[in-house]
Design a protein around this motif. Sequence first.
Motif, PDB file in Angstrom:
ATOM      1  N   ALA A  20     -60.428  -8.870  -8.909  1.00 30.22           N
ATOM      2  CA  ALA A  20     -61.891  -8.935  -8.706  1.00 30.22           C
ATOM      3  C   ALA A  20     -62.573  -7.569  -8.871  1.00 30.22           C
ATOM      4  CB  ALA A  20     -62.209  -9.504  -7.327  1.00 30.22           C
ATOM      5  N   ILE A  56     -48.797 -11.057  -7.258  1.00 31.56           N
ATOM      6  CA  ILE A  56     -50.219 -11.358  -7.042  1.00 31.56           C
ATOM      7  C   ILE A  56     -50.404 -12.530  -6.080  1.00 31.56           C
ATOM      8  CG2 ILE A  56     -51.095 -10.426  -9.218  1.00 31.56           C
ATOM      9  CD1 ILE A  56     -51.190 -13.404 -10.239  1.00 31.56           C
ATOM     10  N   SER A  61     -58.493  -8.922  -4.969  1.00 35.21           N
ATOM     11  CA  SER A  61     -58.494  -7.504  -4.597  1.00 35.21           C
ATOM     12  C   SER A  61     -59.674  -6.768  -5.220  1.00 35.21           C
ATOM     13  CB  SER A  61     -57.199  -6.851  -5.071  1.00 35.21           C
ATOM     14  OG  SER A  61     -57.324  -5.448  -5.001  1.00 35.21           O
ATOM     15  N   LEU A  62     -60.241  -5.855  -4.453  1.00 36.97           N
ATOM     16  CA  LEU A  62     -61.378  -5.065  -4.949  1.00 36.97           C
ATOM     17  C   LEU A  62     -60.949  -3.657  -5.349  1.00 36.97           C
ATOM     18  CD1 LEU A  62     -63.949  -6.229  -2.235  1.00 36.97           C
ATOM     19  CD2 LEU A  62     -63.928  -6.877  -4.639  1.00 36.97           C
ATOM     20  N   SER A  65     -55.485  -3.477  -7.160  1.00 34.75           N
ATOM     21  CA  SER A  65     -54.083  -3.567  -6.706  1.00 34.75           C
ATOM     22  C   SER A  65     -53.359  -4.760  -7.332  1.00 34.75           C
ATOM     23  CB  SER A  65     -54.014  -3.645  -5.179  1.00 34.75           C
ATOM     24  OG  SER A  65     -54.640  -4.820  -4.711  1.00 34.75           O
ATOM     25  N   GLU A 123     -61.079 -17.350  -1.067  1.00 33.10           N
ATOM     26  CA  GLU A 123     -60.697 -16.796  -2.391  1.00 33.10           C
ATOM     27  C   GLU A 123     -59.402 -16.012  -2.335  1.00 33.10           C
ATOM     28  OE1 GLU A 123     -64.598 -14.753  -3.674  1.00 33.10           O
ATOM     29  OE2 GLU A 123     -64.889 -15.905  -1.862  1.00 33.10           O
ATOM     30  N   PHE A 125     -55.206 -15.485  -0.750  1.00 33.60           N
ATOM     31  CA  PHE A 125     -54.035 -16.182  -0.223  1.00 33.60           C
ATOM     32  C   PHE A 125     -53.623 -15.569   1.112  1.00 33.60           C
ATOM     33  CE2 PHE A 125     -52.098 -17.556  -4.620  1.00 33.60           C
ATOM     34  CZ  PHE A 125     -53.149 -18.449  -4.787  1.00 33.60           C
ATOM     35  N   GLY A 127     -50.603 -14.727   1.840  1.00 30.00           N
ATOM     36  CA  GLY A 127     -49.720 -13.584   1.558  1.00 30.00           C
ATOM     37  C   GLY A 127     -50.499 -12.353   1.151  1.00 30.00           C
ATOM     38  N   GLY A 128     -51.528 -12.540   0.305  1.00 25.20           N
ATOM     39  CA  GLY A 128     -52.345 -11.405  -0.135  1.00 25.20           C
ATOM     40  C   GLY A 128     -53.057 -10.765   1.052  1.00 25.20           C
ATOM     41  N   SER A 129     -53.484 -11.596   2.002  1.00 33.66           N
ATOM     42  CA  SER A 129     -54.207 -11.043   3.152  1.00 33.66           C
ATOM     43  C   SER A 129     -53.274 -10.207   4.026  1.00 33.66           C
ATOM     44  CB  SER A 129     -54.873 -12.166   3.968  1.00 33.66           C
ATOM     45  OG  SER A 129     -53.909 -12.942   4.635  1.00 33.66           O
ATOM     46  N   ALA A 131     -50.498  -8.609   2.714  1.00 35.90           N
ATOM     47  CA  ALA A 131     -50.139  -7.436   1.895  1.00 35.90           C
ATOM     48  C   ALA A 131     -51.254  -6.398   1.866  1.00 35.90           C
ATOM     49  CB  ALA A 131     -49.793  -7.881   0.476  1.00 35.90           C
ATOM     50  N   THR A 132     -52.487  -6.806   2.210  1.00 36.14           N
ATOM     51  CA  THR A 132     -53.610  -5.844   2.242  1.00 36.14           C
ATOM     52  C   THR A 132     -54.098  -5.572   3.668  1.00 36.14           C
ATOM     53  OG1 THR A 132     -55.151  -7.683   1.960  1.00 36.14           O
ATOM     54  CG2 THR A 132     -54.507  -6.495  -0.032  1.00 36.14           C
ATOM     55  N   GLY A 191     -47.991  -4.675  -2.141  1.00 35.17           N
ATOM     56  CA  GLY A 191     -47.003  -5.084  -3.143  1.00 35.17           C
ATOM     57  C   GLY A 191     -46.048  -3.985  -3.562  1.00 35.17           C
ATOM     58  N   HIS A 323     -71.657 -14.045   3.185  1.00 35.23           N
ATOM     59  CA  HIS A 323     -70.774 -13.951   2.018  1.00 35.23           C
ATOM     60  C   HIS A 323     -71.571 -13.771   0.723  1.00 35.23           C
ATOM     61  CE1 HIS A 323     -67.149 -14.196  -0.201  1.00 35.23           C
ATOM     62  NE2 HIS A 323     -67.381 -15.372  -0.749  1.00 35.23           N
ATOM     63  N   HIS A 379     -69.290  -4.578   8.309  1.00 30.71           N
ATOM     64  CA  HIS A 379     -68.709  -4.617   9.653  1.00 30.71           C
ATOM     65  C   HIS A 379     -69.143  -3.431  10.523  1.00 30.71           C
ATOM     66  CE1 HIS A 379     -66.510  -7.375   7.174  1.00 30.71           C
ATOM     67  NE2 HIS A 379     -65.932  -6.399   6.503  1.00 30.71           N
TER      68      HIS A 379
END
Length: 463
Positions: A20, A56, A61-62, A65, A123, A125, A127-129, A131-132, A191, A323, A379
């Motif tokens: 992204a 992935i 990801s922004l 990554s 948007e 996963f 796992g991605g959440s 890993a970040t 990752g 959002h 935030h």
Amino acid sequence: MANIELITDKDILKGYFSDASNYPGHAEALIRPKSLQDVIEIVKEANSKKIPITTIGNRSSLTGSASPEGGWILDTSQMAKITEINHKEKFAVSEPGIMLSDFKKTVFDEGLFYAPDPTSEKECFFGGSIATNASGSRTFKYGSTRKYVRALEVVLSTGKVLNVRRPQIEKNTFGYLPFQNMVDIFVGSEGTLGVITKAEVGLIEKPENFFGGMVFFGSLNDALDFVVAVREELKKVTPLIMPRAVELFDHHGLSIIKNDSSFKIPESSKAAIFFEQEYDSNVSFENILDQWLSFMGKSRSLSDDTVIAGNIKQQEELRRLRHMVPSHLFEEGARFVNDGGGKVSTDWSVPVNKIHEIINYAHNLALEAKIEEPVIYGHIGNGHPHYNFIAKNSSEKKQILDVVHKTCKKVVSLGGTIAAEHGIGKIKKDFVKYQYPEPIIDAMKALKMSLDPSGIMAPGNIF
Ligand SMILES: Cc1cc2nc3c(=O)[nH]c(=O)nc-3n(C[C@H](O)[C@H](O)[C@H](O)COP(=O)(O)OP(=O)(O)OC[C@H]3O[C@@H](n4cnc5c(N)ncnc54)[C@H](O)[C@@H]3O)c2cc1C
């Protein structure tokens, strides 16, 4: 690898070259493992041939990554099973490729609550959440993803499977602290250390009720004062006000909402705070709302314009508006990527008592550099506003990045961090030096090389 398809069709592959952030990548093949055994086989094969692997999730990801730097893309989308929901001990175990919002809904429907809530939860996963180490608006009350990860199954680049668990012991003097809790080495590792193939996360009781609200202010400064007052309130032995989310929109953010929705923004408002407050059956909605209204009455809010979202439809509408701002900016930035511009967003945060100082500092830097004002949202309750600049071309982007570099240096001098939730990826590597001294960065690199001796895991990320 006999039964595992290596997708090399150029048209399919092209769709996976960027995440992204629009950071451009390239790769030779895409692989979609269906099981732990598949991942082990893929990784062993890649390691023996020194082929880079970029794991992935849903590529939201922004930071670039998830944009691959050559080699194979390991797509986790076919490993999406929740394997256990344990009501008694309140945890769930899942494979990585399930959409985070689906994971949350499944446990919610079973009466449990998974607290991490990145705005991109529809948007990204599970796992991605991890890993970040993603976080979101409710991090204000609940903390970020890390806090909930109890155990991980990780495939290292050698094919070895590590099962690590957050220690439950109360005392331990053995081992350098970062190694005493092996789970935390992998949470947020983007990752670079291995493929997360399963995770056990802690769940909590569903909050009984909550309501949301949007409070408007005549200036950004008034909104910041309000945030500091909320934090002060929390220090009391029995605070009246205990929000789970405290989020900012500056006047540019409000303009986006005004233009993209039918939500009414008061003419005189220059900033707004979006909050959510939970309450249980011991207090009535009217009672807790009265406390909020009286608290707001002591601030310089435009109190007549406050919007309260009491029912689910209204609450969802406020979250949708929240959002809307990053989504809009994401699309806006994409328009200028081909001209060398695009969206430049910051992810720094500072201790909340430094928030006025850093915002003034960043404002003056932008004025001096004569760059277009950023959109500021996010935030703020955690001292973590996102600044979003839209660069129309490469020279504007250079000027903006210069301002962001100076801001990041200042952030660190105030005790803050350069990356509070999106990670470093490939785009923010130049900021790393501001936060950690060289020997510590070298120690992190050494850790990576000892877990991934061939350096094939997500090359280009972080270092
Ligand atoms: C509009 C928008 C809003 C956003 N809002 C937020 C927000 O509020 N909070 C927030 O924290 N982030 C936010 N993000 C950023 C992004 O959604 C998060 O970083 C998210 O956690 C990434 O998950 P993903 O599945 O898309 O992972 P990807 O983007 O695919 O990958 C991200 C990183 O994780 C690694 N990775 C993914 N899966 C695995 C795995 N199984 N094992 C090992 N490594 C893996 C990748 O290699 C990469 O380094 C936002 C993004 C967008 C586009």
